[in-house]
Design a protein around this motif. Structure first.
Motif, short mmCIF file in Angstrom:
data_model
loop_
_atom_site.label_atom_id
_atom_site.label_comp_id
_atom_site.label_asym_id
_atom_site.label_seq_id
_atom_site.Cartn_x
_atom_site.Cartn_y
_atom_site.Cartn_z
N PRO A 1 0.78 -1.20 -0.21
CA PRO A 1 0.07 0.08 -0.18
C PRO A 1 0.57 1.39 0.09
N GLU A 2 1.91 1.36 0.58
CA GLU A 2 2.72 2.38 0.69
C GLU A 2 3.54 2.92 -0.58
N VAL A 3 3.71 1.66 -1.44
CA VAL A 3 4.36 2.01 -2.75
C VAL A 3 3.10 2.06 -3.80
N GLY A 4 1.83 2.02 -3.40
CA GLY A 4 0.82 2.18 -4.34
C GLY A 4 0.28 0.83 -4.84
N TYR A 5 0.22 -0.32 -4.41
CA TYR A 5 -0.51 -1.49 -4.80
C TYR A 5 -1.41 -2.01 -3.84
N PRO A 6 -2.44 -2.96 -3.95
CA PRO A 6 -3.10 -3.58 -3.03
C PRO A 6 -2.56 -4.70 -2.53
N THR A 7 -2.62 -4.88 -1.19
CA THR A 7 -1.95 -5.58 -0.34
C THR A 7 -1.74 -7.14 -1.11
N SER A 8 -3.07 -7.57 -1.75
CA SER A 8 -3.06 -9.02 -2.00
C SER A 8 -2.39 -9.17 -3.64
N MET A 9 -1.92 -7.99 -4.24
CA MET A 9 -1.43 -8.27 -5.43
C MET A 9 -0.20 -9.00 -5.58
N ALA A 10 -0.15 -10.03 -6.46
CA ALA A 10 1.31 -10.60 -6.60
C ALA A 10 1.95 -10.04 -7.34
#
Ligand code: GLA
Length: 441
Positions: A397-406
């Motif tokens: 999240p802090e670099v701009g992606y959803p947590t679950s994303m592979a």
């Protein structure tokens, strides 16, 4: 006299209104507009032009007809003589650098401009044309420029908006159009324009004047604004280059000069991390054609460790900074060459979207930086300023992606793929060092 409660509150209201009106009058810009510095109508007119609704007349950057020159759509890359050679330049040294740019693979890695900094100038001829120092450059600048071009490189030069350069040579003040024409005749592709001996000149005006002179030549000349991110203590010079430079120059210095050290101050020069801290907050001003310039690279000059130099290169790439090498390319060791020609890091710097990265987490000595790239991937730098190795974690999240994303993780210094992760990436980062990865789907 007896005043009842209602009457008292009326008196308070009236007193409050009178005080507010007085305060408003003192603070109001109208007061200034009504009080010109001189009593004559000319002075009133000038004053209104600066302070009134037409004040853009003094802001060349706000001229609606001004367009960017269309150059440097990615940060310029090249070599400049100053950090290594200072005033000890001559045509032999510059030719050797041009040769080395080819032989070492620097050119093929993307470095284009060979820029001679201060101290190339001789006198002005009787017509006022600037000439080269005939001892240092006996064949003349055009011959040197031709040589650099013959190597498939571009040629850059240096001048100053004041009467003299910082090294005490002749500046361009009062000769802007004439000097621009001379540079164009010499087939110059890049001008670094410094800010010494400018007295009370307004820098926006001074740089716009040279920008116009360069445009008038009809030649494509990248314009490097070198006024060090400082303001003159004058009335009119209250805007920083990043406030007005987007259509005037292609890059602007954000700080005083760099010197070859991890941190600190030496005279008017700053160490590497001091410059990083002053430049990072300006990330929003960078974009295609106009870049923050945290000054040139010191990689290979000996004042920092290879780990620290990898840090400079990585952070410059994150900031979308110009990559202008400042070392002796002809004599560099393998460590230096491997840093300067790391194509995976260069690709981050040169990302075509041109959105600069920034620090997304600051835990004192441990930092996470992120930069969004054109293909949707992110460059991540884990930066350890402390003098011990440390684990640093970047969470999605802090670099701009959803947590679950592979996401696939690619190490840009080890040139290895580290597999796929969700949620976060953790690495052990050396003291004064970085780990730099690219995250992609
Ligand atoms: C200034 C600039 C430097 C260099 C020198 C040359 O200090 O900021 O980058 O060009 O002048 O004298």
């Amino acid at each position: 006299m007896y005043i009842d409660r209602e009457g008292r509150s009326r008196v308070y209201t009236i007193i409050t209104l009178v005080i507010s009106a007085l305060l408003l009058t003192i603070a109001s810009p109208m007061t200034k507009a009504q009080t010109p510095p001189g009593n004559d109508p000319g002075s009133q007119k000038l004053f209104n032009m600066e302070m009134g609704p037409n004040r853009s007349i003094f802001r060349p950057s706000m001229d609606p007809n001004r367009t960017a020159n269309g150059l440097a759509l990615t940060p310029p890359m090249g070599w400049n003589s100053w950090n290594k050679l200072g005033c000890n330049i001559d045509e032999k040294a510059v030719r050797a650098i041009a040769d080395a740019m080819v032989n070492t693979g620097m050119r093929d890695a993307g470095y284009q401009y060979v820029v001679i900094d201060d101290c190339w100038q001789g006198k002005r001829d009787p017509d006022g044309n600037i000439t080269a120092d005939s001892v240092k450059f006996p064949s003349g600048i055009k011959a040197l420029s031709d040589y650099v071009h013959s190597k498939g490189l571009k040629f850059g030069i240096y001048s100053d908006a004041g009467s003299k350069t910082c090294g005490g040579r002749l500046g361009s003040q009062g000769h802007e159009y004439q000097d621009a024409l001379t540079y164009a005749r010499w087939a110059v592709d890049y001008l670094k324009y410094d800010w010494c001996f400018t007295g009370t000149r307004n820098s926006e005006e001074a740089y716009a004047l040279m920008a116009d002179a360069l445009r008038a030549t009809g030649r494509d000349i990248v314009f490097s604004i070198c006024n060090w991110g400082v303001n003159r203590p004058t009335m009119t010079d209250k805007f920083m280059a990043w406030d007005w430079g987007q259509k005037i120059g292609n890059l602007w210095r954000t700080t005083e000069d760099i010197y070859d050290a991890w941190a600190g101050r030496k005279g008017t020069s700053l160490g590497m991390v001091n410059i990083v801290d002053l430049t990072e907050p300006l990330y929003g001003h960078a974009g295609p054609g106009h870049w923050n310039d945290p000054d040139m690279l010191e990689i290979g000059n000996g004042g920092m460790s290879a780990t620290e130099y990898r840090g400079q290169f990585s952070l410059w790439a994150m900031m979308a900074a110009p990559l202008i090498a400042g070392n002796d390319i002809a004599a560099m060791d393998d460590d230096t060459r491997n840093i300067l020609t790391n194509r995976e890091v260069i690709a981050v710097d040169q990302d075509p979207m041109g959105v600069a990265g920034r620090r997304v987490r600051d835990d004192g000595d441990l930092e996470v930086w992120a930069r969004t790239l054109a293909d949707g991937s992110r460059a991540i730098v884990l930066f350890n300023r402390s003098d011990k190795p440390a684990d640093i974690t970047a969470s999605w999240p802090e670099v701009g992606y959803p947590t679950s994303m592979a996401l696939k993780v690619r190490d840009l210094w080890e040139h290895t793929s580290l597999g796929t992760r969700t949620e976060k990436f953790t690495a052990n980062v050396p003291a004064h060092g970085v780990v730099m990865v690219r995250l992609s789907q």
